[in-house]
Design an enzyme around this catalytic site. Sequence first.
Site, PDB file in Angstrom:
ATOM      1  N   THR A 178      -0.108  10.316  -2.222  1.00  9.98           N
ATOM      2  CA  THR A 178      -0.344  10.890  -3.547  1.00  9.98           C
ATOM      3  C   THR A 178       0.401  12.203  -3.716  1.00  9.98           C
ATOM      4  OG1 THR A 178      -2.518   9.848  -3.707  1.00  9.98           O
ATOM      5  CG2 THR A 178      -2.123  11.747  -5.120  1.00  9.98           C
TER       6      THR A 178
ATOM      7  N   HIS B 108       0.876  -1.169   0.000  1.00  5.79           N
ATOM      8  CA  HIS B 108       0.000   0.000   0.000  1.00  5.79           C
ATOM      9  C   HIS B 108       0.912   1.218   0.000  1.00  5.79           C
ATOM     10  CE1 HIS B 108      -3.425   2.455   2.041  1.00  5.79           C
ATOM     11  NE2 HIS B 108      -3.530   2.482   0.727  1.00  5.79           N
TER      12      HIS B 108
END
Length: 532
Positions: A244, A219
Amino acid sequence: MTNGRVNPACSLEDQGITGLGNVFYNYMEPALIEAALKRGEGHLGNGGAFLVETGKHTGRSPKDKFVVKTRAVVDSIWWENNPPMEPEKFDVLYADMLEHMKGKDYFVQDLFGGADPAHRLDVRMVTELAWHNLFIRHLLRRPTRDELDDFTPEFTVINCPTFLADPAKHGCRSETVIALNFEKKLILIGGTEYAGENKKSVFSLLNYILPEEGIMPMHCSANHAPGNPVDTAIFFGLSGTGKTTLSADPSRVLIGDDEHGWSDRGTFNFEGGCYAKTIDLSAEAEPEIHATTHKFGTVIENMVWDEETKVLDFNDDSLTANMRCAYPLEYISNASDTALGGHPKNIIMLTCDAFGVLPPIARLTPAQAMYHFLSGFTSKVAGTEKGVTEPEPTFSTCFGAPFMPRRPEVYGNLLRDKIAKHGATCWLVNTGWTGGAYGTGSRMPIRATRALLSAALDGSLADAEFRKDANFGFDVPVKVEGVADLLLDPRRTWEDHDVYDVQAAKLVDMFAKNFSQYEAHIDDDVRAIAIG
């Protein structure tokens, strides 16, 4: 009636899914937007973005996710983290969902999970909503039109928001259900319109399948130096920690923003797009991501917008703090064409510390890296999950416990072995609070975080002077160009140092209590860190 391109030998009817209305196979973006508008699923925004609301579910529903307890997986699932569903209950759930679907139109996308052809998963997504089909077309990897002619799904995901589960009948918790059946290679999603459930269901699949192939599912976001995929960095972290934002560094090539694998060939993105949070997003701080919010086909999820002008309000969180946009990776100008990278040279573990105790960056030994990876300390950010309204300190092992079907040590051992084999420098980065805990302190300045990461990635931070942290034992730089010295010592940022010491002791104790569950399964060097 069927529409669109599909392997003629592998339709839904060939899979035993019959009695539907129109089935629209592999529609491209313009056709999906046309269908979604015609069906009243949302609105056309500026630049051709698609504006939607997801109703009462504006985040994932992790407590409604189940793994079917079949003989094939009973000894390999981490059942404490993955509530079981009996096979008989799943069969009833599946039959009832298929009955509910009869006569209705559905949309199908045949997609790849994984950019590396050697390790990708062929996934069929069947969605009741046209815009869900658009969303997942962005988020997974898109086959060429010719590849669709021979596409045969390994797993099928059916998402039917209007189907409401019956807990007594189906063995679930509520009207919302996400049920993974690894034996039947089928995932059922019902009772929620939140699109993130689509992509995370595929991530959960890969998290179960890939470790058996010696591949580390992660992840994390990832990028590499321009023209040099060998200089790859990965960024572990839960939603809201900055994966992000920090990986979308214009000076580096973006491999992906959320989910990756680490094989003997290197790093590869699982996805073909990005799912970015948009709360407080600005063109000044994050111009590339901001620009995607008015590009054709971008899905704008749960944002407030002006009825007349369709201008988005990035500061209004009245629908949810978990407002998001979903867009294809190529909308980021510095995105990798291949979504492939080398073996990670730097591993960054992002944490959002609501206690205000951790430094903005710390260098970890391999044993410390495994300790913090298994701990997965962060704070749940408002809106990411249903019912979370303000940051909550939490431990989410491997920085992704909700998506981990196997025990944490499986992933921890894979990470340890790959660090040992390929070498990597590990860093812990706090994007949370400084100068006090949540409510009294302030968020870590993004400019400072970027400066520290730049120094770590270009190698200059390795030459800095370091001190040993009194609470956790990792190395913390004393001075870094472009960063205030005060910020590097969290204790000094607090007005009352005694209060900081109490807070730090509390956090250390939380780490120790949480880690006790892993001590029987880890090596002595990691255990030594756990017991101080």
